[in-house]
Design a protein around this motif. Structure first.
Motif, PDB file in Angstrom:
ATOM      1  N   UNK A   1       0.837  -1.215   0.000  1.00 57.29           N
ATOM      2  CA  UNK A   1       0.000   0.000   0.000  1.00 57.29           C
ATOM      3  C   UNK A   1       0.866   1.258   0.000  1.00 57.29           C
ATOM      4  N   UNK A   2       1.881   1.281   0.841  1.00 57.32           N
ATOM      5  CA  UNK A   2       2.754   2.455   0.920  1.00 57.32           C
ATOM      6  C   UNK A   2       3.521   2.663  -0.390  1.00 57.32           C
TER       7      UNK A   2
ATOM      8  N   UNK B   1      -2.972  13.304   0.304  1.00 59.53           N
ATOM      9  CA  UNK B   1      -2.207  12.068   0.121  1.00 59.53           C
ATOM     10  C   UNK B   1      -1.283  11.858   1.312  1.00 59.53           C
ATOM     11  N   UNK B   2      -1.271  10.675   1.861  1.00 63.29           N
ATOM     12  CA  UNK B   2      -0.496  10.380   3.069  1.00 63.29           C
ATOM     13  C   UNK B   2       0.239   9.048   2.882  1.00 63.29           C
ATOM     14  N   UNK B   3       1.551   9.159   2.597  1.00 61.21           N
ATOM     15  CA  UNK B   3       2.333   7.942   2.364  1.00 61.21           C
ATOM     16  C   UNK B   3       2.445   7.099   3.625  1.00 61.21           C
ATOM     17  N   UNK B   4       2.659   7.733   4.741  1.00 58.94           N
ATOM     18  CA  UNK B   4       2.869   7.000   5.991  1.00 58.94           C
ATOM     19  C   UNK B   4       1.672   6.120   6.326  1.00 58.94           C
ATOM     20  N   UNK B   5       0.461   6.632   6.052  1.00 57.18           N
ATOM     21  CA  UNK B   5      -0.744   5.873   6.377  1.00 57.18           C
ATOM     22  C   UNK B   5      -1.369   5.212   5.148  1.00 57.18           C
TER      23      UNK B   5
ATOM     24  N   UNK C   1      -8.719   8.527   1.706  1.00 55.94           N
ATOM     25  CA  UNK C   1      -9.223   7.174   1.493  1.00 55.94           C
ATOM     26  C   UNK C   1      -8.060   6.191   1.632  1.00 55.94           C
ATOM     27  N   UNK C   2      -8.140   5.318   2.613  1.00 49.39           N
ATOM     28  CA  UNK C   2      -7.074   4.329   2.789  1.00 49.39           C
ATOM     29  C   UNK C   2      -7.135   3.308   1.661  1.00 49.39           C
ATOM     30  N   UNK C   3      -5.949   2.927   1.158  1.00 47.48           N
ATOM     31  CA  UNK C   3      -5.916   1.979   0.049  1.00 47.48           C
ATOM     32  C   UNK C   3      -6.550   0.643   0.432  1.00 47.48           C
ATOM     33  N   UNK C   4      -6.377   0.235   1.673  1.00 46.26           N
ATOM     34  CA  UNK C   4      -6.977  -1.026   2.104  1.00 46.26           C
ATOM     35  C   UNK C   4      -8.495  -0.966   1.968  1.00 46.26           C
TER      36      UNK C   4
ATOM     37  N   UNK D   1      -8.440  -8.438  -4.300  1.00 46.92           N
ATOM     38  CA  UNK D   1      -7.786  -9.242  -3.285  1.00 46.92           C
ATOM     39  C   UNK D   1      -6.651  -8.489  -2.604  1.00 46.92           C
ATOM     40  N   UNK D   2      -6.380  -8.887  -1.360  1.00 47.94           N
ATOM     41  CA  UNK D   2      -5.207  -8.364  -0.681  1.00 47.94           C
ATOM     42  C   UNK D   2      -3.987  -9.124  -1.196  1.00 47.94           C
ATOM     43  N   UNK D   3      -2.800  -8.630  -0.841  1.00 47.10           N
ATOM     44  CA  UNK D   3      -1.587  -9.287  -1.308  1.00 47.10           C
ATOM     45  C   UNK D   3      -1.378 -10.611  -0.583  1.00 47.10           C
TER      46      UNK D   3
END
Length: 297
Positions: free
Chosen positions: A122-123, A145-149, A155-158, A167-169
């Motif tokens: 995600x990061x 945009x927030x790389x750390x989170x 909107x969180x990528x998760x 699917x997740x990784x």
């Protein structure tokens, strides 16, 4: 039939049963070490999955879902395509897959060496999107945009991936099992047990040829069962490949199938050979001692 011969038959029968159990453990552990527990195959599969169209689609859908509310559909599509082809992102995907594999199979893997694969990917995606957008004159950081989170525009990528149905990784909870050491230990113990029990089963029997024939039959049945079992195991693995990690395991298994088929095929031939040799030896022994072929089963 005398008491002594009855005891011999009992000992030989128990040892033959133990031989079969040890053979099942040996073949199973060897097949595992040749396939899903093999590091070289896993590394090759991780790189292959990272560079696959399947992975690109997962990344594109995730980025589009996260960026579209911030920058619109056209820019989101452009950034999604660029991110899905970013070598840095694909390298992190491959590393995350191997970290999960090591956690499951490598007893030497320590907590310090393991990473949260989903968070790392995600990061990497967020950083790639920011860099690609900046190169095109778009500053996504001004809209949250927030790389750390690992989030874009709040909107969180998760969450974006979940909403997009992708699917997740890796699975959210990967156990640290050390399966390689278990399989290697099982293989050594099973091999030693097979040699010892097989020797006793043959020479404790009043008719060694007949016992050898029984062992050959056991080898043929176990290896023959694994011939069909490989198809079933592959089918089950295919059903459970709901993450990129599952896809990697499926790829590793498929890569190992030819060598595994060769192993169990050779075992089947050896089993038939032992059965034929035992039958011939038993017939010769019967003629030499003038004993009826059906005596002392």
């Amino acid at each position: 039939m005398s008491e002594g011969r009855g005891a011999q038959l009992a000992v030989a029968g128990l040892c033959a049963a133990g031989f079969t159990i040890a053979l099942v453990a040996l073949v199973s552990s060897q097949l595992a070490l040749m396939s899903v527990l093999d590091t070289t195959r896993a590394e090759r599969a991780a790189d292959q999955i990272a560079a696959s169209r399947f992975t690109a689609d997962v990344i594109e859908q995730t980025v589009e879902r996260a960026v579209e509310p911030v920058a619109g559909a056209e820019i989101a599509s452009q950034l999604a395509v660029a991110t899905s082809n970013d070598p840095r992102v694909l390298s992190v995907v491959s590393t995350a897959l191997m970290s999960a594999h090591d956690q499951v199979v490598d007893p030497e893997a320590t907590t310090a060496d393991l990473i949260d694969g989903n968070a790392a990917v995600d990061q990497a995606i967020v950083q790639s999107v920011i860099d690609t957008a900046a190169a095109a004159g778009i500053d996504l950081q001004t809209v949250g945009a927030d790389t750390a989170n690992a989030s874009l525009g709040g909107i969180r990528l998760a969450d974006a991936a979940s909403q997009a149905g992708v699917q997740s990784v890796v699975p959210s909870d990967v156990p640290n099992l050390g399966l390689r050491r278990v399989a290697e230990t099982t293989r050594i113990i099973a091999l030693l047990a097979m040699v010892m029990l097989g020797f006793i089963a043959v020479f404790a029997h009043p008719r060694p040829g007949r016992s050898l024939r029984r062992l050959g039959w056991s080898v043929a049945i176990v290896c023959g069962a694994w011939l069909g079992g490989l198809l079933i195991v592959g089918w089950v693995i295919g059903l459970t490949s709901s993450t990129l990690f599952g896809e990697m395991i499926d790829t590793v298994w498929s890569d190992a199938v030819p060598s595994m088929l060769l192993l169990v095929g050779a075992g089947l031939i050896i089993g038939v050979g032992l059965w034929v040799a035992g039958t011939a030896f038993d017939g010769f022994d019967s003629q030499r001692h003038g004993v009826a072929p059906t005596q002392y089963r």
